[in-house]
Design a protein around this motif. Structure first.
Motif, PDB file in Angstrom:
ATOM      1  N   ASN A 100      -3.277  40.564  -0.837  1.00  0.00           N
ATOM      2  CA  ASN A 100      -4.631  41.075  -1.021  1.00  0.00           C
ATOM      3  C   ASN A 100      -5.684  40.096  -0.502  1.00  0.00           C
ATOM      4  O   ASN A 100      -5.672  38.911  -0.844  1.00  0.00           O
ATOM      5  CB  ASN A 100      -4.894  41.373  -2.499  1.00  0.00           C
ATOM      6  N   LEU A 111       1.219  48.329   2.785  1.00  0.00           N
ATOM      7  CA  LEU A 111      -0.124  48.774   2.420  1.00  0.00           C
ATOM      8  C   LEU A 111      -0.142  49.640   1.168  1.00  0.00           C
ATOM      9  O   LEU A 111      -1.203  49.863   0.580  1.00  0.00           O
ATOM     10  CB  LEU A 111      -0.748  49.543   3.592  1.00  0.00           C
ATOM     11  N   GLN A 137      -3.528  44.964  -0.036  1.00  0.00           N
ATOM     12  CA  GLN A 137      -4.715  45.251   0.768  1.00  0.00           C
ATOM     13  C   GLN A 137      -5.123  44.008   1.545  1.00  0.00           C
ATOM     14  O   GLN A 137      -6.023  43.259   1.137  1.00  0.00           O
ATOM     15  CB  GLN A 137      -5.869  45.721  -0.121  1.00  0.00           C
TER      16      GLN A 137
END
Length: 217
Positions: free
Chosen positions: A128, A153, A157
Motif C-alpha cells: 500500500n 491489486l 494499493q
C-alpha cells in the motif's frame, strides 16, 4: 499505459540480449543467469529515472554536498521461477527494496493448446502506497501478467506500478494495454515478431526458466 522500449536505442543491453538468445551461448546456464541479471540491472537503472527523489546533504572529508536519493518505498516482485534471475539484477540496484514472489503457470487442462493461468503461491509484503516493480522475463499472451497483477491489486494499493519484461510479443503488449491499469509503466527490453500456434514468442529465446535452472517435468 506508458510503454518504454529500452533496446530501440543502441546500448550494451543489446549485446546481452543477443547472448541470451544465441543457442550456442545459452547452453551455458551460468552465463545465461548472469546475462539475465545484467539486463535486470540496466532495466532498474532506466526505471530509476522515473522514480521520485528527495534532496539531502552529505558530509564529505572536505565539505558538504547537496544531492538526492530515491524517496519511493520499492517493492520488487517477481513471477516464479523464471523471474528470479531478473529479480536479482533489480535487487543489485534497488538495495532497500522489499521483496515478493508469486507463482504463475499455464495449466493445459485438456492436454491441448488451451490453458488457464494458475496462481498457487504468493509471498509478498504490504504494498500500500509503495512503488511496485513487477518483473517477468517473457510477455507472451500477457494473461499471466494480468492475472498476477489483478491478484495483487485485490488486496494492495500501490502508489505506482512498473512492469519489466525482457522479451515481449505484440499480442502480449495489446492484451496488457487493454487489461492493465492505465497509469502502469511497462518496460520492454526487446519487442519480437509474434506468437506461434502454441503461444510461444518468435523468435524469442526458449523457456527462460529451463535455461536458467534446468528442465522441469
Amino acid at each position: 499505459m506508458n510503454i518504454h522500449y529500452i533496446s530501440e536505442e543502441n546500448s550494451i543491453i543489446n549485446q546481452f540480449l543477443c547472448q541470451i538468445r544465441e543457442v550456442t551461448i545459452q547452453k551455458d546456464s551460468m552465463r545465461f543467469r548472469r546475462n539475465m541479471e545484467r539486463i535486470g540491472e540496466i532495466m532498474a537503472y532506466e526505471i530509476s529515472k522515473k522514480l521520485s527523489y528527495k534532496t539531502m546533504s552529505i558530509t564529505t572529508p572536505l565539505g558538504i554536498k547537496n544531492t538526492s536519493e530515491i524517496e519511493d518505498k520499492i517493492v520488487l516482485c517477481s513471477i516464479l521461477r523464471a523471474g528470479l534471475t531478473l529479480h536479482q539484477g533489480f535487487l543489485n540496484y534497488f538495495d532497500d527494496a522489499e521483496n515478493g514472489f508469486i507463482s504463475a503457470y499455464r495449466n493445459h487442462y485438456n492436454s491441448d493448446e488451451n490453458f488457464d493461468i494458475l496462481v498457487e503461491y504468493q509471498a509478498v509484503p504490504n504494498m500500500n502506497n509503495k512503488t511496485l516493480v513487477l518483473v517477468d522475463p517473457m510477455l507472451a499472451t500477457g494473461r499471466s501478467l494480468v492475472v498476477v497483477l489483478n491478484k495483487i491489486l485485490a488486496t494492495h494499493q500501490p502508489k505506482e506500478i512498473h512492469i519489466a519484461v525482457i522479451i515481449a510479443a505484440p499480442e502480449g503488449i495489446k492484451y496488457a494495454t487493454e487489461n492493465l491499469p492505465k497509469n502502469c509503466h511497462l518496460w520492454v527490453a526487446s519487442l519480437d515478431e509474434k506468437l506461434n500456434e502454441k503461444n510461444y514468442i518468435i523468435p524469442g529465446l526458449g523457456d527462460a526458466g529451463d535455461l536458467a535452472y534446468g528442465n522441469k517435468l
